[in-house]
Design a protein around this motif. Structure first.
Motif, PDB file in Angstrom:
ATOM      1  N   LEU A  51       0.823  -1.215   0.000  1.00 54.98           N
ATOM      2  CA  LEU A  51       0.000   0.000   0.000  1.00 54.98           C
ATOM      3  C   LEU A  51       0.854   1.261   0.000  1.00 54.98           C
ATOM      4  N   GLN A 103      -6.986   2.739  -1.841  1.00 51.90           N
ATOM      5  CA  GLN A 103      -5.614   2.417  -1.460  1.00 51.90           C
ATOM      6  C   GLN A 103      -4.933   3.611  -0.819  1.00 51.90           C
ATOM      7  N   ARG A 144      -3.397   3.562   2.817  1.00 52.21           N
ATOM      8  CA  ARG A 144      -1.996   3.949   3.012  1.00 52.21           C
ATOM      9  C   ARG A 144      -1.877   4.981   4.136  1.00 52.21           C
ATOM     10  N   TYR A 164      -8.067  -6.467   4.579  1.00 53.99           N
ATOM     11  CA  TYR A 164      -7.701  -6.213   3.178  1.00 53.99           C
ATOM     12  C   TYR A 164      -6.507  -7.074   2.765  1.00 53.99           C
TER      13      TYR A 164
END
Length: 889
Positions: free
Chosen positions: A476, A485, A489, A590
């Motif tokens: 990420l 994303q 992040r 995830y």
């Protein structure tokens, strides 16, 4: 301190205004020729001017210390203080408006007379330098004992430390303490990484239109870095040799020929000339030579127009000379940096580094002392080093013997630090797992390292899957593209304790090595044992155990539960009741899904996972309440009436729609979706069966909305599912909404679909639209659509029917609906068969969720009409209805 030509001029000054007046006049006299663009304005050169400016500052500071001693009633020789210049001032390289960095070093902390002198000195510095002269001053207070805990930025300044005034004996003691506490290897690697990070911003070529004379490639910082690295490598030598001689001898240590050093010194002087001129013409510390200042600087450096009218303007030869000088600095400084980086550097505990490889320093690695194993791993991670083949063999040999740790607590601290370095965890874990070191240190991981998974959706062993979770998590940090994303992040970068998440990753499937209980429960027990062994706090242990124990709950909720219902969010947040835990669980879910195997993670799974995270985060952060009352519904309706006026919709249609729709719809749908639905209702009343498609950017699925008059009997969703089945579409989720008004009942059904893992192409959209309109109007029979499929399709449907199992059935997930789960093969037609069977029982489907893992599929239906029935009765009725499903011809 060296003799100072300006000392006599300030020897009789005692008042701040007099000292400030002298400092301003002396500096102005040195800078004025540059401001006025006088011929030969730079005099002897840029470095010479910088040293004169430094000498003026030295004289004033030395006099200020004398005045401070007088005011404090102390004699200079007994004041117990050293005033030290650091950074560029320490190098005697002050440009006209550079920061002035000074450090106060007392002999002892808390000594009354020394404290009094320092207070007086500090007052004078603030008054003279800052208030009266407008200079930027950086100041520090350092004790001898501070030298054991300095960061590398502070160490940089002290590498250039120079005594300006006060006790020379004390300064020598301070330098000795500094070098005793200085870790040259650590400093070298951190400084190289720091400079590389800066060059990522500025680039590597000095030939840019507006070069930065200090921080850009080929700027003075390249030169400073190279010298600092050489000083660190040759620390004892560097403490005794300063100035030009130090520079030449340090360059010689890096193997730089003397003629190259001459070029470097000339290039450095041009950089200083340009920087001093830039400061002078701007009246401030400026290092970026912008286009609008280049001609001014060229003029002040003696570049004048040629006699020939066709000759190039002065700025061109000046910039060409500057680019050549900066190229010399970049090239030679890079050579010096590589020389230091690749030299043999001592790491300790029997390890050295050569050519950025960790190598054995002696035969100590052959012993059973295992302390170096984790420490070597941490060094490799921290400084971006690799392990030599000899070191790897020693690691494998020692790990195979499985020695006991002499100091488990210290080893736990090292392992914790390894797990805390987000962005650098996976590569290290993969390497040490391959070498057997991770399994030696963490036997709980070794038990699953080679364990085959019994879930056919997994591509790797349980242990390798675990490491790939860490890989996808850290991926990420470099991923570009989707908003999801970028959001994840940010969450990863902001985690207060990433080591808790990474340990949970390592242990979340550790329980699969046993088979007597659900693996999450066993993994939870294992996590507690490991956290205690590592010496973690109760809070850290609780957080890690939570992530391990609940690592499946977010995936299952997002894929199989209706996220619009408040009951779903209430149940989820009763388990995940902390915002930090929610963020870590979101990231774990995830990455865990991504690591299962190719094709398991889909954009639609990501969409629902993100929706759950957002709603739960809003609740946990008190941004959104769970549940609603009459007042909340009334407020929502008033807000929508006001906001929808901006959509140019008829006010009476808006009012009717807002009144007709249920509370969950009003509180959870976006303004755009509500406005679209009002338009859909109008089109339905005009006689149209509405079929609309919407694609999110970069998604692999299509959002399909169908608006039509509701069927008198349950079965509308089954018809839609049948059309989608005939068109070979995969259905991931269905949200069924019925708009009930005094005039009519209009269905507004939304489904998330894809065609072979992609969004629907224009041709497929036309096919689906025509088929849906034909079936919903009664013009086309589903049987005709089924008949158009390939003959082998009937066999697939028989297999899908045979594979379906019913349960569990729950009535505690919604106040209005019964939730029925089904499991079976992920075969075409499964969703249609289930919808058809439920409809023939007379049960309304309010929403449906479908989650697939390779060949397996799970479905969850929220239905009305089954309340009051027991779970056994529901299963019996549904099984009978499924068995009577019409087979496809």
């Amino acid at each position: 301190p060296e003799p100072n030509a300006y000392a006599d001029a300030v020897s009789t000054l005692s008042e701040p205004e007099a000292l400030a007046a002298y400092l301003r006049s002396a500096r102005e006299a040195l800078i004025a020729p540059l401001r006025d663009a006088s011929p030969n304005a730079m005099g002897e050169g840029g470095i010479a001017l910088a040293r004169q400016l430094s000498d003026v500052m030295d004289a004033v500071i030395a006099r200020m210390l004398a005045v401070a001693c007088e005011r404090a009633g102390a004699r200079m020789g007994t004041s117990g203080i050293a005033i030290v210049a650091t950074g560029g001032y320490g190098r005697r390289e002050l440009c006209p408006f550079s920061d002035v960095d000074i450090t106060f070093i007392p002999r002892r902390d808390g000594e009354p007379q020394t404290d009094s002198v320092i207070r007086e000195m500090f007052t004078l510095v603030m008054d003279v330098f800052i208030a009266r002269c407008g200079l930027d001053v950086g100041y520090a207070y350092r004790l001898l004992e501070d030298c054991t805990s300095l960061d590398h930025q502070t160490a940089c300044g002290l590498l250039d430390a120079r005594l300006v005034a006060g006790s020379s004996r004390l300064f020598i003691q301070f330098e000795d303490a500094f070098w005793m506490g200085f870790n040259p290897t650590e400093f070298i690697f951190e400084k190289i990484a720091d400079r590389n990070t800066a060059l990522e911003k500025w680039g590597t070529s000095p030939r840019v239109v507006e070069p930065n004379l200090k921080d850009g490639p080929g700027g003075l910082r390249d030169l400073h870095t190279a010298v600092w690295l050489m000083q660190a490598q040759n620390q004892l030598f560097a403490t005794r040799v300063r100035g030009d001689r130090s520079f030449r001898e340090l360059a010689a240590c890096a193997g730089v020929p003397s003629q190259e050093v001459d070029k470097l010194i000339a290039a450095k002087d041009l950089l200083f000339r340009a920087r001093c001129a830039l400061h002078a013409v701007t009246g401030a510390e400026r290092d970026e030579l912008v286009i609008t200042r280049q001609e001014d600087v060229a003029l002040r450096l003696g570049y004048v127009p040629g006699a020939d009218s066709n000759s190039a303007p002065p700025v061109e030869p000046f910039m060409a000379d500057l680019f050549r000088a900066m190229s010399v600095v970049r090239r030679i400084a890079d050579e010096m940096t590589r020389s230091v980086s690749n030299s043999r550097l001592m790491l300790g505990i029997g390890l050295d580094c050569v050519n950025r490889q960790i190598v054995p320093a002696n035969s100590a690695l052959e012993s059973d002392d295992s302390a170096w194993l984790l420490w070597a791993i941490e060094l490799a991670q921290r400084f971006g080093l690799t392990l030599s083949e000899e070191t790897e063999r020693a690691m494998v040999s020692l790990a195979d013997r499985g020695p006991e740790l002499a100091d488990p607590a210290a080893a736990g601290d090292v392992f914790t630090r390894i797990l805390s370095k987000t962005g650098h965890v996976y590569p290290v874990l993969q390497k040490v797992a391959d070498l057997g070191v991770l399994g030696w240190f963490l036997p709980e991981f070794q038990a699953i390292w080679d364990l085959i998974p019994y879930d056919p959706s997994h591509d790797h062993t349980v242990g390798q899957h675990t490491l790939l979770v860490a890989f996808h998590l850290e991926e990420l940090l470099t991923a570009e593209g989707s908003e999801e994303q970028a959001e994840m992040r940010r969450l990863l970068e902001e985690l207060a304790h990433p080591e808790q998440l990474f340990l949970a990753i390592l242990l979340h499937d550790a329980g699969k090595a046993e088979h007597d209980r659900p693996h999450a429960e066993i993994s939870d027990d294992i996590a507690e044992v490991v956290c205690r062994r590592l010496g973690w706090s109760d809070e850290a242990t609780a957080n890690t155990r939570f992530l391990v124990r609940e690592h499946l709950v977010m995936a299952e909720t997002s894929r199989l539960r209706d996220l619009i219902l408040d009951e779903t969010i209430r149940e989820f947040t009763s388990v995940v009741d902390d915002a930090e835990r929610l963020n870590m669980l979101y990231l774990l879910t995830y990455a865990d899904t991504r690591a299962v195997g190719a094709g398991v993670w889909t954009h639609v799974k990501g969409r629902f996972l993100r929706d759950l995270w957002r709603r739960a985060a809003a609740v946990l952060c008190d941004e959104e309440p769970i549940g609603f009352d009459d007042a909340a519904i009334a407020r929502a309706r008033r807000r929508l009436l006001k906001d929808l006026k901006l959509e140019n919709l008829p006010e009476e249609e808006v009012a009717e729609h807002v009144q007709a729709m249920p509370a969950q719809y009003l509180l959870n749908q976006s303004l755009r979706e509500i406005a679209l639905n009002i338009n859909f209702v109008k089109r339905v009343r005009d006689g149209e069966t509405v079929v609309e498609f919407f694609d999110e950017r970069d998604a692999t699925y299509t959002e399909l909305t169908v608006a039509t008059y509701d069927d008198p009997q349950p079965g509308l969703l089954a018809k839609i599912a049948g059309v989608l089945f005939a068109a070979d579409l995969s259905v991931h989720s269905a949200q069924v909404m019925t708009r009930v008004s005094a005039a009519d009942r209009i269905a507004l059904d939304t489904l998330w679909v894809d065609y072979r893992g992609r969004q629907l192409a224009p041709g497929k959209r036309r096919e689906v639209s025509e088929s849906l309109r034909g079936v919903l109007r009664g013009d086309t029979a589903l049987a005709l659509l089924f008949a158009s499929r390939k003959p082998r399709q009937s066999k697939i449907d028989e297999r899908a029917l045979a594979s379906l199992t019913i349960g569990p059935v729950r009535d505690d997930l919604s106040a209005e609906y019964t939730v029925i789960d089904m499991n079976g093969h992920d075969a075409p037609g499964t969703f249609y068969l289930a919808c058809d069977a439920l409809s023939r029982l007379g049960w309304d489907i309010r929403s449906a969720r479908i989650s697939t893992w390779r060949a397996e599929g799970r479905m969850s239906f929220y239905v009305g009409g089954a309340s009051g029935l027991t779970e056994a009765e529901i299963e019996r009725l549904l099984a009978k209805s499924l068995s009577q499903a019409p087979l496809v011809e």
